[in-house]
Scaffold this active site. Sequence first.
Site, mmCIF file in Angstrom:
data_model
loop_
_atom_site.group_PDB
_atom_site.id
_atom_site.type_symbol
_atom_site.label_atom_id
_atom_site.label_comp_id
_atom_site.label_asym_id
_atom_site.label_seq_id
_atom_site.Cartn_x
_atom_site.Cartn_y
_atom_site.Cartn_z
ATOM 1 N N LYS A 1 0.905 -1.512 -0.319
ATOM 2 C CA LYS A 1 0.424 0.570 -0.121
ATOM 3 C C LYS A 1 1.276 0.681 0.069
ATOM 4 C CE LYS A 1 -2.389 -1.031 3.402
ATOM 5 N NZ LYS A 1 -1.810 -2.190 4.022
ATOM 6 N N ARG B 1 -10.057 1.157 8.883
ATOM 7 C CA ARG B 1 -8.785 -0.237 9.065
ATOM 8 C C ARG B 1 -10.207 -1.021 9.786
ATOM 9 N NH1 ARG B 1 -3.384 0.647 9.240
ATOM 10 N NH2 ARG B 1 -2.199 -1.213 9.274
ATOM 11 N N ARG C 1 11.438 -6.112 4.996
ATOM 12 C CA ARG C 1 11.284 -4.244 5.459
ATOM 13 C C ARG C 1 12.155 -4.557 6.750
ATOM 14 N NH1 ARG C 1 5.635 -1.905 4.925
ATOM 15 N NH2 ARG C 1 5.668 -2.823 6.929
ATOM 16 N N ARG D 1 11.977 0.066 11.296
ATOM 17 C CA ARG D 1 10.260 -0.242 11.642
ATOM 18 C C ARG D 1 10.263 -1.147 12.997
ATOM 19 N NH1 ARG D 1 4.793 0.331 8.457
ATOM 20 N NH2 ARG D 1 3.618 -0.886 10.109
ATOM 21 N N ARG E 1 -0.513 -9.072 13.471
ATOM 22 C CA ARG E 1 -0.969 -8.003 12.465
ATOM 23 C C ARG E 1 -1.841 -9.074 11.427
ATOM 24 N NH1 ARG E 1 5.058 -5.659 11.130
ATOM 25 N NH2 ARG E 1 3.520 -4.240 9.304
HETATM 26 P P1 AMP Z 1 0.635 0.349 9.241
HETATM 27 O O1 AMP Z 1 1.845 1.542 8.637
HETATM 28 O O2 AMP Z 1 -0.263 1.284 8.064
HETATM 29 O O3 AMP Z 1 1.012 -0.898 9.164
HETATM 30 O O4 AMP Z 1 0.339 1.069 10.717
HETATM 31 C C1 AMP Z 1 1.729 0.340 11.699
HETATM 32 C C2 AMP Z 1 0.385 -0.082 12.593
HETATM 33 O O5 AMP Z 1 -0.138 1.460 13.343
HETATM 34 C C3 AMP Z 1 -0.549 -0.848 12.624
HETATM 35 O O6 AMP Z 1 -0.119 -2.049 13.412
HETATM 36 C C4 AMP Z 1 -1.046 0.244 13.574
HETATM 37 O O7 AMP Z 1 -0.943 -0.570 15.044
HETATM 38 C C5 AMP Z 1 -1.575 1.556 14.079
HETATM 39 N N1 AMP Z 1 -2.426 1.947 13.001
HETATM 40 C C6 AMP Z 1 -2.402 1.805 11.234
HETATM 41 N N2 AMP Z 1 -2.914 2.945 10.878
HETATM 42 C C7 AMP Z 1 -4.481 2.749 12.147
HETATM 43 C C8 AMP Z 1 -5.436 2.462 11.949
HETATM 44 N N3 AMP Z 1 -6.493 3.300 10.267
HETATM 45 N N4 AMP Z 1 -6.616 1.769 12.473
HETATM 46 C C9 AMP Z 1 -5.576 1.713 13.520
HETATM 47 N N5 AMP Z 1 -4.546 1.083 13.776
HETATM 48 C C10 AMP Z 1 -3.750 1.605 13.001
#
Ligand code: AMP
Length: 191
Positions: free
Chosen positions: A14, A89, A128, A134, A146
């Site tokens: 994404k 989400r 990654r 990260r 996740r």
């Molecule tokens: P991402 O970079 O989108 O994979 O997000 C990393 C982490 O941020 C996720 O595993 C969640 O813990 C948190 N996170 C990001 N976006 C959301 C969302 N829309 N709702 C809830 N948690 C989020």
Amino acid sequence: MLNIVLFGPPGAGKGTQSEKLIVKYKLKHLSTGDILRAAIKNQTPLGLEAKKIIDKGELVPDEMVIGLISRELDEHKDAKGFIFDGFPRTTIQAQELDKMLTSKGLCINLMMVLEVEHNELIKRLMNRGLQSNRADDQDVSVIENRIKVYDEYTKVVADYYKAQNKYVAIHGMGSIDEIFERLCQAIKEYQ
Ligand code: AMP
């Protein structure tokens, strides 16, 4: 305006594809993950609260990300459109996003879902993890959690957009450019 939800499990691509799409379509990239990581880096109270949750691979509270998105929408009133990456989400987030957009006379045009096989997701996230710092990409159990959280709580958000006829599945395996072409084709067919 072209407002796109780019959807899919962690590691689906994404972020990578959003970076290419914003250049081609002149959109604003809104990634809640990126915004949260910036808050963690700046050690804001919100960042400190979010870090504990993110490090476990769980979802942060809906109100937290809805508030962040609301602020971004207000701050970028002149944008030609948005790519929402990692948001919504949950179905509550999707409903709140619709409310926020409707109040501005806007809507989501398209949800594109990147479909990637489980083993490939693990491979990409581990990779990654080696290249970035990260924390949530460094630990296989957090990565697996996740993906589980995605399957249990997030995947269903696709039904919300299916019901509105806005859902398009995109084959997410192959090279970055091949996948980008498929996304562009889907946008072309929409337009
Ligand atoms: P991402 O970079 O989108 O994979 O997000 C990393 C982490 O941020 C996720 O595993 C969640 O813990 C948190 N996170 C990001 N976006 C959301 C969302 N829309 N709702 C809830 N948690 C989020």
